[in-house]
Design an enzyme around this catalytic site. Structure first.
Site, PDB file in Angstrom:
ATOM      1  N   TYR A 101      16.417  56.391  20.038  1.00  0.00           N
ATOM      2  CA  TYR A 101      16.125  55.097  20.644  1.00  0.00           C
ATOM      3  C   TYR A 101      17.105  54.861  21.776  1.00  0.00           C
ATOM      4  O   TYR A 101      18.314  55.036  21.590  1.00  0.00           O
ATOM      5  CB  TYR A 101      16.270  53.970  19.597  1.00  0.00           C
ATOM      6  CG  TYR A 101      16.090  52.601  20.208  1.00  0.00           C
ATOM      7  CD1 TYR A 101      14.853  51.968  20.173  1.00  0.00           C
ATOM      8  CD2 TYR A 101      17.148  51.970  20.863  1.00  0.00           C
ATOM      9  CE1 TYR A 101      14.682  50.730  20.777  1.00  0.00           C
ATOM     10  CE2 TYR A 101      16.973  50.738  21.468  1.00  0.00           C
ATOM     11  CZ  TYR A 101      15.745  50.126  21.422  1.00  0.00           C
ATOM     12  OH  TYR A 101      15.569  48.913  22.028  1.00  0.00           O
ATOM     13  N   GLU A 185      13.007  50.286  27.783  1.00  0.00           N
ATOM     14  CA  GLU A 185      13.206  50.792  26.423  1.00  0.00           C
ATOM     15  C   GLU A 185      12.379  52.052  26.239  1.00  0.00           C
ATOM     16  O   GLU A 185      11.210  52.090  26.647  1.00  0.00           O
ATOM     17  CB  GLU A 185      12.758  49.726  25.411  1.00  0.00           C
ATOM     18  CG  GLU A 185      12.961  50.149  23.963  1.00  0.00           C
ATOM     19  CD  GLU A 185      12.306  49.184  22.975  1.00  0.00           C
ATOM     20  OE1 GLU A 185      13.021  48.440  22.298  1.00  0.00           O
ATOM     21  OE2 GLU A 185      11.065  49.187  22.892  1.00  0.00           O
TER      22      GLU A 185
END
Ligand code: GDP
Ligand code: MN
Length: 376
Positions: A101, A185
């Site tokens: 992530y 993201e």
């Protein structure tokens, strides 16, 4: 404005980040064609501006073009957390070795940006942070320095990401800066079984204040995510949708902000913020009222005007114009004070619309609007 995954993918690719080959369509038949072009086996992904599509059944493998068509037919039109999938993206599948992530997000309180990274990607970051907070690295970024290779190496190191991700971390920062994003993201960023680093899913939120210099998104980029905000923006109105039931219109941002507070203080919730500005014309008032009345959540409207440069009679003329052009089925509470208040009140009295009532004080008017929103 949030971008769709396929738009984020385009931006990543334009900045040299590896992404899977992919195409977007709204048609199941075309999905079959695309799957054929991509080599048969594909991942079919709902294009909706919300996360957790995988869990909701909006991300699915299809082994061949015929199955890609069936899967696309099933996913198209699907509702995921209130968002309807009008298109699907078909992507060449990637063999995943590990999922990470990474994101950069504006940190207003710190006056900078925050890098959030974890070697345990795949699920949503809130979930990772709740399960294993120590697995999530948070590193402040000085906006003047940005993410250099050295900084990227520190982020990767803190999160336990492999050194090959450093280049992607630098490029992702370029996406944020050059595209005027408030958030970028990648989840998951993956290492493939062949050792390549690939962005499998992306989310980008653009800064609406930079819209004027970001022409890439063309007509689509002009639209706000909320249709009422888009309609208001098209009319040049200063409007923000909120989640309550009392429509609020006032002149001057400060007055409108305190009107929201007073409405909340009366136990109701404002449905929007709308500042018609100083020296507002009748037309601006009519436009504003039209937008607020078209909000299905609105049950009453509070028009709160303290006339300084704005003349109350012009505002009253605007209300009358709106009453004559749109079908008003919701009660309006109007408080006019200041410049030309007496004339403004007379204009409304003369029109004598059954759904319009005047209250002379701000508190009294807010109370009345709150009552009407909870009892009608
Ligand atoms: P989200 O659920 O909305 O975040 O959608 P994602 O695009 O992140 O997909 C959800 C999950 O599906 C990912 O975390 C991956 O585990 C899996 N996935 C998506 N694309 C691929 C792929 O090409 N190959 C493999 N093996 N898994 C994938
Ligand atoms: Mn994801």
């Amino acid at each position: 404005m949030d971008l769709y995954e396929h738009q984020a993918r385009e931006l990543f690719a334009a900045h040299g980040i590896s992404v899977p080959r992919a195409e977007v369509t709204g048609s199941p038949e075309q999905a079959r064609e695309i799957a054929r072009r991509l080599g048969g086996c594909v991942v079919v992904k709902a294009q909706v501006k919300t996360g957790g599509r995988g869990k909701a059944g909006g991300v699915e493998f299809a082994a061949d073009p015929a199955r890609a068509e069936l899967t696309a037919r099933r996913i198209l039109g699907m509702d995921i957390k209130g968002h309807t999938a009008a298109t699907v993206m078909l992507a060449e599948p990637v063999d995943i070795e590990s999922e990470f992530y990474v994101s950069y997000v504006l940190d207003r309180a710190a006056g900078g940006f925050l890098a959030i990274a974890s070697a345990e990607g795949g699920m949503e970051i809130e979930e990772i942070a709740a399960r294993r907070p120590e697995a999530v690295a948070r590193i402040h970024i000085d906006p003047a320095e940005g993410v250099t290779s050295a900084k990227a190496a520190r982020i990767a190191d803190a999160a336990g990401l492999p050194p090959q991700t450093v280049d992607v971390l630098v490029r992702l920062w370029q996406v944020l800066v050059r595209e005027d994003a408030l958030l970028v993201e990648v989840n998951p960023l993956v290492r493939t079984t062949r050792g390549a680093i690939v962005a499998l899913d992306g989310k980008v939120t653009l800064d609406d204040n930079a819209r004027y210099r970001q022409t890439r998104w063309g007509a689509e980029g002009d639209g706000r995510d909320d249709p009422l905000e888009a309609a208001a923006a098209a009319k040049g109105l200063n409007y923000v949708k909120l989640d309550g039931t009392v429509g609020v219109i006032g002149n001057g941002a400060g007055l409108v902000m305190s009107t929201l507070d007073v409405v909340a203080g009366c136990g109701a919730r404002p449905a929007n913020f709308l500042d018609i500005g100083g020296g507002a014309s009748a037309q601006v008032m009519a436009d504003g009222l039209t937008v607020v009345l078209s909000d299905p959540d609105v049950r009453s409207v509070f028009v709160n005007i303290f006339g300084g440069i704005t003349a109350c009679d012009a505002v009253a003329e605007g209300i009358v114009r709106a009453l004559d052009t749109v079908r008003v089925a919701k009660p309006l509470v109007v408080r006019l004070d200041g410049n030309n208040a007496a004339r403004g009140r007379a204009v409304l009295d003369e029109r004598a619309h059954p759904l319009v009532q005047q209250v002379t004080t701000m508190d009294g008017a807010a109370r009345r609007a709150a009552e009407l929103a909870t009892t009608v």
